[in-house]
Design an enzyme around this catalytic site. Structure first.
Site, PDB file in Angstrom:
ATOM      1  N   VAL A 285       0.967  -1.275  -0.028  1.00  0.00           N
ATOM      2  CA  VAL A 285      -0.088  -0.006   0.105  1.00  0.00           C
ATOM      3  C   VAL A 285       0.835   1.224   0.188  1.00  0.00           C
ATOM      4  CG1 VAL A 285      -1.786   1.258   1.080  1.00  0.00           C
ATOM      5  CG2 VAL A 285      -1.842  -1.214   1.376  1.00  0.00           C
ATOM      6  N   PRO A 286       1.063   1.501  -1.220  1.00  0.00           N
ATOM      7  CA  PRO A 286       2.327   2.684  -1.402  1.00  0.00           C
ATOM      8  C   PRO A 286       2.093   4.149  -0.894  1.00  0.00           C
ATOM      9  CG  PRO A 286       0.954   2.466  -3.340  1.00  0.00           C
ATOM     10  CD  PRO A 286       0.212   1.564  -2.275  1.00  0.00           C
ATOM     11  N   CYS A 287       2.318   4.145   0.677  1.00  0.00           N
ATOM     12  CA  CYS A 287       2.412   5.319   1.275  1.00  0.00           C
ATOM     13  C   CYS A 287       3.708   6.125   0.812  1.00  0.00           C
ATOM     14  CB  CYS A 287       2.555   5.226   2.621  1.00  0.00           C
ATOM     15  SG  CYS A 287       3.403   3.953   3.291  1.00  0.00           S
ATOM     16  N   HIS A 288       4.706   5.516   0.296  1.00  0.00           N
ATOM     17  CA  HIS A 288       5.814   6.189   0.027  1.00  0.00           C
ATOM     18  C   HIS A 288       5.748   7.161  -1.195  1.00  0.00           C
ATOM     19  CE1 HIS A 288       5.920   2.364  -2.427  1.00  0.00           C
ATOM     20  NE2 HIS A 288       6.713   3.150  -3.349  1.00  0.00           N
TER      21      HIS A 288
END
Length: 169
Positions: free
Chosen positions: A129-132
């Site tokens: 879950v690409p919070c970056h």
């Protein structure tokens, strides 16, 4: 059912994968902000069975530049607002970024960029879950539970891989 966990290696350091009821419920980096105590990860699991085998296989393909979208059963536990933010994170395309303000506007709450940032920081399944992929309004790398060096690595890696893939077509 109780959670189980395994640890897998990655270019950003060891990743602790936690599963609950056959789905990935957490992916934590070492020294990650908001990392829960290890005793909440449950008993050690079998890395050769699902969901761990599939998660490890997809992470390996991601870090090899061969996978740009994960296809895994996930169990994301959080408030309804956090759930909505985490859903939007999964819509940010590989190799691209969005700002906290853009996500807040997409949620219909344009003044809630700080709340979006807090929900982003509580994302229990980093990388997948690409919070970056969320950055500040000025394009600055602001905050990342895994540390700014890891955020920079992931964004640079995705941009380079994305550019190389697009150059082929």
């Amino acid at each position: 059912m109780n959670p189980t966990h395994v640890v897998v290696d990655s270019p950003v350091g060891p990743l602790t994968l936690v599963a609950l009821d056959g789905a990935l419920s957490a992916l934590h980096m070492d020294m990650q902000r908001h990392r829960p105590p290890a005793e909440t990860f449950g008993a050690p699991g079998d890395p050769h069975t699902d969901p761990f085998a599939t998660v490890a296989e997809q992470l390996s393909a991601y870090f090899a530049g061969e996978l740009t979208e994960f296809d895994l059963p996930l169990t994301l536990r959080g408030t309804p607002f956090q759930q909505r933010v985490w859903g939007l994170l999964q819509e940010i395309p590989y190799g691209e970024t969005a700002t906290y303000g853009q996500l807040a506007t997409e949620l219909g709450k344009p003044s809630a960029s700080r709340a979006v940032g807090l929900a982003n920081g509580r994302n229990p399944i980093s990388v997948i879950v690409p919070c970056h992929r969320v950055i500040g309004s000025t394009g600055d790398l602001t905050g990342y539970g895994g540390g700014l060096d890891r955020k920079r690595y992931l964004l640079d890696f995705e941009r380079k891989t994305h550019a190389a893939q697009n150059a082929l077509f």
